[in-house]
Scaffold this motif. Structure first.
Motif, PDB file in Angstrom:
ATOM      1  N   GLU A  16       0.922  -0.917   0.024  1.00  0.00           N
ATOM      2  CA  GLU A  16       0.032   0.005   0.000  1.00  0.00           C
ATOM      3  C   GLU A  16       0.624   1.327   0.000  1.00  0.00           C
ATOM      4  OE1 GLU A  16      -2.513   0.229   3.770  1.00  0.00           O
ATOM      5  OE2 GLU A  16      -0.935  -0.624   4.808  1.00  0.00           O
ATOM      6  N   ILE A  38      -1.559  -5.150  -0.536  1.00  0.00           N
ATOM      7  CA  ILE A  38      -1.318  -5.592   0.725  1.00  0.00           C
ATOM      8  C   ILE A  38      -0.758  -4.713   1.576  1.00  0.00           C
ATOM      9  CG2 ILE A  38      -1.386  -8.169   0.049  1.00  0.00           C
ATOM     10  CD1 ILE A  38       1.609  -8.258  -0.166  1.00  0.00           C
ATOM     11  N   ASN A  39      -0.742  -5.244   3.090  1.00  0.00           N
ATOM     12  CA  ASN A  39       0.141  -4.412   3.932  1.00  0.00           C
ATOM     13  C   ASN A  39       1.296  -5.227   4.310  1.00  0.00           C
ATOM     14  OD1 ASN A  39      -0.868  -6.340   5.727  1.00  0.00           O
ATOM     15  ND2 ASN A  39      -2.286  -4.989   6.847  1.00  0.00           N
ATOM     16  N   ARG A  43      -1.676  -8.968   4.349  1.00  0.00           N
ATOM     17  CA  ARG A  43      -3.347  -9.032   4.540  1.00  0.00           C
ATOM     18  C   ARG A  43      -3.875  -7.881   3.178  1.00  0.00           C
ATOM     19  NH1 ARG A  43      -5.894  -7.626  10.094  1.00  0.00           N
ATOM     20  NH2 ARG A  43      -7.916  -8.318   8.668  1.00  0.00           N
ATOM     21  N   VAL A  45      -5.598  -5.257   1.533  1.00  0.00           N
ATOM     22  CA  VAL A  45      -6.274  -3.956   1.947  1.00  0.00           C
ATOM     23  C   VAL A  45      -6.833  -3.170   0.854  1.00  0.00           C
ATOM     24  CG1 VAL A  45      -4.756  -3.834   3.949  1.00  0.00           C
ATOM     25  CG2 VAL A  45      -4.135  -2.829   1.807  1.00  0.00           C
ATOM     26  N   GLY A  46      -6.695  -3.716  -0.262  1.00  0.00           N
ATOM     27  CA  GLY A  46      -7.427  -3.129  -1.621  1.00  0.00           C
ATOM     28  C   GLY A  46      -7.238  -3.558  -2.835  1.00  0.00           C
ATOM     29  N   LYS A  66      -2.095   3.490  -1.891  1.00  0.00           N
ATOM     30  CA  LYS A  66      -3.264   3.689  -1.079  1.00  0.00           C
ATOM     31  C   LYS A  66      -3.975   4.705  -1.309  1.00  0.00           C
ATOM     32  CE  LYS A  66      -0.496   5.587   2.635  1.00  0.00           C
ATOM     33  NZ  LYS A  66      -0.081   5.480   4.096  1.00  0.00           N
ATOM     34  N   SER A  71     -11.622  -0.544  -2.233  1.00  0.00           N
ATOM     35  CA  SER A  71     -11.912  -1.811  -1.293  1.00  0.00           C
ATOM     36  C   SER A  71     -12.300  -2.820  -2.276  1.00  0.00           C
ATOM     37  CB  SER A  71     -12.929  -1.476  -0.358  1.00  0.00           C
ATOM     38  OG  SER A  71     -12.456  -0.744   0.707  1.00  0.00           O
ATOM     39  N   GLU A 106      -7.279 -12.745   6.157  1.00  0.00           N
ATOM     40  CA  GLU A 106      -7.154 -12.177   4.921  1.00  0.00           C
ATOM     41  C   GLU A 106      -5.754 -12.164   4.343  1.00  0.00           C
ATOM     42  OE1 GLU A 106     -10.820  -9.089   4.766  1.00  0.00           O
ATOM     43  OE2 GLU A 106      -9.171  -8.225   6.228  1.00  0.00           O
TER      44      GLU A 106
END
Length: 261
Positions: A16, A38-39, A43, A45-46, A66, A71, A106
């Motif tokens: 992100e 991903i973070n 995970r 995240v978008g 980001k 989403s 996730e």
């Protein structure tokens, strides 16, 4: 069939906090429809799409991923039933979705595209694709002409949530233009350059469209179209009559609907 059996587990992703220009390069260079974001814990995240990276008007933009990601409308797990998952993708009009390990953690495991599902069916259940294209094609087709301005066609794609348009002249199919073509062409970043910017004369569709279009006649069986879509990595195939007049279009979603109904 489980999602994990057909998902692409080697699909690229991006963090992100990386630059959005990197996302644009990845999507362009690997011909991706989506790029999972991903973070640091991997995970999801978008997601970044072709449409979202088209909003970046500079090759040195400082915008982070980001800042342009959305989403995910839908995610699946590796253990989910593939048929049920594809039905939900069709309902949401999503051609590609991130695949995760569990709904709570996730963690990104891959990406599922309708093409992965269709490719598996071609190999395992080809009898599901014996109907002629005429029974699954859309006959109300939005089109553009070679003389249309790229900027206007891009806006139309955005408004109607279309990834590609047939190009016609005097009712005859002469080409096709897709989001992928616009992204790769560098002929624009539509609506994001100033009116007095470097694109003083608007780019026409004729400059970016593909003219070597794969088109079929309505009597062709769906499996032949499905094989072309998978082997050539194309999302839609125009349908023409014997005189070359455009009468419909069939896309991956039409093929997937035939399989799961």
């Amino acid at each position: 069939m489980r999602v994990g059996e057909i998902a692409n587990q080697k699909h690229p992703s991006i963090y992100e906090d990386e630059l959005a220009t990197k996302a644009r390069s990845l999507i362009r260079d690997f011909s991706l429809r989506i790029l999972p974001v991903i973070n640091s814990e991997k995970r999801v995240v978008g997601v970044v799409s072709r449409a979202s990276v088209m909003t970046i008007s500079s090759s040195v933009s400082p915008i982070k991923v980001k800042g342009i990601m959305a989403s995910p409308k839908y995610t699946a797990t590796m253990e989910d039933d593939a048929y049920q998952t594809v039905r939900e993708m069709i309902r949401l009009d999503e051609w590609c979705i991130p695949v995760i390990n569990t709904p709570t953690e996730e963690i990104l495991k891959g990406v599922l595209g309708l093409e992965n599902f269709v490719e598996n069916i071609i190999k395992t259940n080809p009898e599901k694709l014996v109907k002629p294209v005429s029974e699954i094609m859309s006959t109300k087709v939005l089109t553009c002409t070679p003389e249309d301005e790229v900027d206007n066609v891009w806006r139309l794609m955005q408004e109607k949530a279309l990834a590609g348009l047939p190009v016609v002249a005097k009712d005859k199919l002469v080409g096709i233009v897709t989001q992928k073509d616009l992204l790769e062409s560098g002929a624009l970043l539509p609506t994001f350059e100033s009116q007095k910017g470097r694109h003083r004369s608007p780019t026409k569709i004729s400059a970016v469209m593909k003219t070597n279009v794969i088109a079929v006649q309505p009597s062709i069986r769906a499996i032949r179209v499905a094989k072309v879509m998978v082997s050539k990595d194309i999302g839609r195939v125009p349908v023409v009559d014997k005189d070359g007049k455009l009468i419909g279009i069939v896309d991956r979603e039409d093929v997937a609907k035939l399989i799961v109904k």
